[in-house]
Design an enzyme around this catalytic site. Structure first.
Site, PDB file in Angstrom:
ATOM      1  CE1 TYR A  39      -4.334  -1.229   0.167  1.00  0.00           C
ATOM      2  CE2 TYR A  39      -3.165  -2.884   1.326  1.00  0.00           C
ATOM      3  CZ  TYR A  39      -4.535  -2.531   0.759  1.00  0.00           C
ATOM      4  OH  TYR A  39      -5.485  -3.091   0.471  1.00  0.00           O
ATOM      5  CE1 TYR A  57      -9.012  -4.396   1.155  1.00  0.00           C
ATOM      6  CE2 TYR A  57      -8.913  -5.399   3.127  1.00  0.00           C
ATOM      7  CZ  TYR A  57      -8.496  -5.156   2.148  1.00  0.00           C
ATOM      8  OH  TYR A  57      -7.228  -5.771   1.915  1.00  0.00           O
ATOM      9  CE  LYS A  60      -7.324  -7.469   9.422  1.00  0.00           C
ATOM     10  NZ  LYS A  60      -6.049  -6.629   8.914  1.00  0.00           N
ATOM     11  CG  ASP A  88     -14.248 -10.577   6.220  1.00  0.00           C
ATOM     12  OD1 ASP A  88     -13.505 -10.760   7.184  1.00  0.00           O
ATOM     13  OD2 ASP A  88     -13.859  -9.913   5.271  1.00  0.00           O
TER      14      ASP A  88
HETATM   15  C1  LIG Z   1     -12.627  -7.455   7.282  1.00  0.00           C
HETATM   16  C2  LIG Z   1     -11.594  -7.904   6.495  1.00  0.00           C
HETATM   17  N1  LIG Z   1     -11.396  -9.134   5.735  1.00  0.00           N
HETATM   18  C3  LIG Z   1     -10.022  -9.768   5.232  1.00  0.00           C
HETATM   19  C4  LIG Z   1      -9.138  -8.770   5.308  1.00  0.00           C
HETATM   20  C5  LIG Z   1      -7.882  -9.171   4.670  1.00  0.00           C
HETATM   21  O1  LIG Z   1      -6.738  -9.774   5.400  1.00  0.00           O
HETATM   22  P1  LIG Z   1      -5.471  -9.798   5.242  1.00  0.00           P
HETATM   23  O2  LIG Z   1      -4.850  -8.700   5.080  1.00  0.00           O
HETATM   24  O3  LIG Z   1      -4.877 -10.630   6.431  1.00  0.00           O
HETATM   25  O4  LIG Z   1      -5.145 -10.692   3.959  1.00  0.00           O
HETATM   26  C6  LIG Z   1      -9.109  -7.704   6.106  1.00  0.00           C
HETATM   27  C7  LIG Z   1      -7.941  -6.824   6.260  1.00  0.00           C
HETATM   28  O5  LIG Z   1      -8.023  -5.626   6.620  1.00  0.00           O
HETATM   29  C8  LIG Z   1     -10.571  -7.020   6.550  1.00  0.00           C
HETATM   30  O6  LIG Z   1     -10.381  -6.143   7.324  1.00  0.00           O
END
Ligand SMILES: Cc1ncc(COP(=O)(O)O)c(C=O)c1O
Length: 409
Positions: free
Chosen positions: A15, A143, A257, A228
């Protein structure tokens, strides 16, 4: 040569516009909420190192769990082999996840956890003889990650624009009415949402009734609901999982995470017995052919288990509740500057802007000003948010809130 100089010659950061972005911080070590730089500064990690760190850096119990596991088994292929940390973690997760989630599939980051969920939903319907059910309904401002499936499910944005010709189409909804309209007119594989809190889309907080409404609609129209919880899982919204705010169980949940408390990459896609059962067959074509080299990495699983021990032994969710009260009070006066939102261990202010969105140039300027005061934040354009590790003390929180208020003033 300093680390920053050596970095400049060989590295490419995520990024990051490498031509114009300021040099990175060279971090030599960290402890609790504090990062220490090569040039002798101490900086508060106000974004939990991209939302992963919850108990603080270099936690003695997590360090010990990691070291002990390294002595026992660092890694082994997970197709055809199993091991204690993977089994125990799946058992512990099934105990605490919303009731009904009964099977754990491991991968290795948030995007792959989502990618697995999308592929499971597609193949679930195919295995049941309904291969035409392939529309995904997702939300505006969503996202879900940076791999191709996760990008397809995410809102069209500066993050995805370069790849738009390569993404699969999805139906984007703004609320329950939109979702219902799509369910009436499309053959839907799944509705995919970030429950309670949309993160990268601008720290947008949703009511629990919306999440419950999505569950109701998925039941009424007989489709799958995917939650998610890559960001929201493990206490960030004040409950262990955000779905608990609505007392619902999704058909598939994605975790990553904070799963490993910010130590190692690990993804989990957990699902119900009924989704799992659709893959059981003498016909090998019904197998879920998906896996990663580091699937169920024992080191990551061992740290995740130690993190769950901390939740159990140290009343971590009460710590988040205290933090939430402090964040709400601290952000309240910022209402003069824009919309204020808070839930659990995160608070945000969306500054009134002529050019709102990720590319609002105010973001990098504010980040530099916070950093000057010893606070690491990464505003999402005109949305300034504070998301510290839960272990932050009351006085550290007061200090950070003072810096935020002073810079914004
Ligand atoms: C809600 C959500 N899903 C998926 C992801 C993607 O995770 P990663 O960065 O570990 O690929 C993120 C990352 O910020 C997220 O906030």
């Amino acid at each position: 040569m300093s680390l920053v100089d050596r970095d400049r010659d060989v590295l490419w950061h995520p990024y990051t516009q490498m031509l114009t972005t300021p040099a990175p911080l060279a971090i030599t070590h960290a402890e609790g909420v504090w990062l220490y730089t090569e040039d002798g500064r101490r900086i508060l990690d106000g974004i939990s190192s991209w939302w992963v760190n919850i108990h603080g850096h270099a936690h003695p119990k997590l360090n010990a769990a990691l070291a002990a596991q390294a002595d026992e088994l660092e890694h082994v292929i997970f197709a055809g082999c199993t091991h204690r940390p993977a089994v125990e973690l799946a058992e512990r997760l099934i105990e605490i996840l919303p009731k009904g989630l009964a099977r754990v599939f491991y991968s290795d980051n948030g995007s792959t956890a989502v990618e697995v969920a999308i592929k499971l939903a597609v193949q679930y319907w195919r295995n049941l003889g309904e291969p035409d059910r392939r529309t995904f309904i997702t939300l505006h401002n969503a996202y879900h990650g940076d791999t191709v499936g996760a990008m397809s499910a995410s809102e069209e944005s500066i993050f995805t624009r370069a790849f738009s010709n390569f993404l699969f189409p999805v139906e984007r909804a703004g609320g329950l009415e939109d979702i219902e309209r799509c369910l009436q007119t499309h053959s839907v594989a799944a509705v995919l949402i970030e429950p309670m809190l949309q993160g990268a889309g601008g720290m947008i907080v949703w009511p629990g009734e919306f999440v419950a409404g999505v569950r109701r609609l998925c039941d009424r129209y007989g489709t799958l609901m995917i939650a998610d919880e890559v960001l929201t899982g493990f206490g960030r919204t004040g409950k262990m999982f955000a779905c608990e705010h609505a007392a619902i169980t999704p058909d598939i949940i994605c975790l990553s995470k904070a799963l490993t408390a910010g130590y190692l990459p690990l993804g989990v896609t957990a699902t119900t017995a009924s989704v799992y059962d659709a893959f059981l067959s003498d016909d090998r074509a019904k197998t879920f052919f998906h896996g990663h080299s580091y699937t169920a990495n024992p080191l990551a699983c061992a740290v995740a288990l130690a993190s769950l021990d901390l939740f159990r032994d140290e009343q971590v969710l009460e710590r988040v509740a205290r933090l939430e009260r402090q964040l709400r009070d601290g952000f309240e006066p910022l209402r003069a500057l824009g919309d204020v939102r808070a839930i659990g261990g995160v608070a945000a202010v969306e500054l009134v802007s002529d050019k709102p969105g990720y590319l609002d140039g105010i973001g990098p300027r504010l980040a530099a000003a916070f950093l000057e005061r010893g606070l690491l934040l990464r505003p999402l354009g005109n949305v300034v948010y504070f998301m510290p590790p839960y272990c932050i003390t009351e006085s550290e929180t007061i200090w950070a809130l003072e810096q935020i208020a002073a810079v914004l003033r």
